[in-house]
Design a protein around this motif. Structure first.
Motif, PDB file in Angstrom:
ATOM      1  N   ASN A   1     -31.443  -6.952  29.877  1.00 53.01           N
ATOM      2  CA  ASN A   1     -30.798  -8.261  29.851  1.00 53.01           C
ATOM      3  C   ASN A   1     -29.755  -8.364  28.744  1.00 53.01           C
ATOM      4  O   ASN A   1     -29.424  -9.447  28.297  1.00 53.01           O
TER       5      ASN A   1
ATOM      6  N   ASN B   1     -23.751 -11.948  31.291  1.00 52.08           N
ATOM      7  CA  ASN B   1     -23.603 -10.854  32.258  1.00 52.08           C
ATOM      8  C   ASN B   1     -22.317 -11.058  33.059  1.00 52.08           C
ATOM      9  O   ASN B   1     -22.206 -12.003  33.828  1.00 52.08           O
TER      10      ASN B   1
ATOM     11  N   SER C   1     -31.791  -8.340  35.829  1.00 55.93           N
ATOM     12  CA  SER C   1     -32.580  -7.748  34.769  1.00 55.93           C
ATOM     13  C   SER C   1     -33.896  -7.325  35.407  1.00 55.93           C
ATOM     14  O   SER C   1     -34.135  -7.586  36.577  1.00 55.93           O
TER      15      SER C   1
ATOM     16  N   ALA D   1     -25.971  -6.202  27.173  1.00 56.58           N
ATOM     17  CA  ALA D   1     -24.932  -5.210  27.465  1.00 56.58           C
ATOM     18  C   ALA D   1     -25.374  -3.847  26.962  1.00 56.58           C
ATOM     19  O   ALA D   1     -26.138  -3.757  26.016  1.00 56.58           O
TER      20      ALA D   1
ATOM     21  N   TRP E   1     -24.008  -3.794  30.776  1.00 58.61           N
ATOM     22  CA  TRP E   1     -24.556  -4.296  32.035  1.00 58.61           C
ATOM     23  C   TRP E   1     -24.472  -3.232  33.110  1.00 58.61           C
ATOM     24  O   TRP E   1     -23.439  -2.623  33.314  1.00 58.61           O
TER      25      TRP E   1
END
Length: 90
Positions: A71, A41, A80, A73, A75
């Protein structure tokens, strides 16, 4: 706070129960339960992954299924989420 919710007040950590883990975000148990700073992330570069998002339930329920969502991409946040499905019993 976690022990107060679970041990002292009888709530179940739905993710831990459904996935048979204790910490759920450790090297030993894998990182599947991490909800903040998930590896990869870009919004949390350098932060250690931790589990800080929970769903607790109390009472009679079955059919427990729980997983970490958002959790991967693309993002949208540094967090999450936790998605839990349960069947309530009368």
């Amino acid at each position: 706070a976690y022990a107060f919710i679970t041990d002292d007040n009888g709530f179940t950590d739905t993710y831990a129960a459904a996935n048979a883990c204790n910490d759920c975000c450790s090297e030993a148990e894998g990182r599947e339960g991490c909800t903040y700073a998930v590896p990869g992330n870009p919004l949390t570069a350098g932060a250690p992954p931790v589990r800080i998002d929970y769903i607790f339930a109390r009472g009679n329920f079955s059919g427990l299924e729980s997983r970490v969502v958002f959790n991967e991409a693309p993002w949208v946040s540094e967090h999450s989420g936790v998605l839990t499905r349960i069947s309530l019993q009368p």
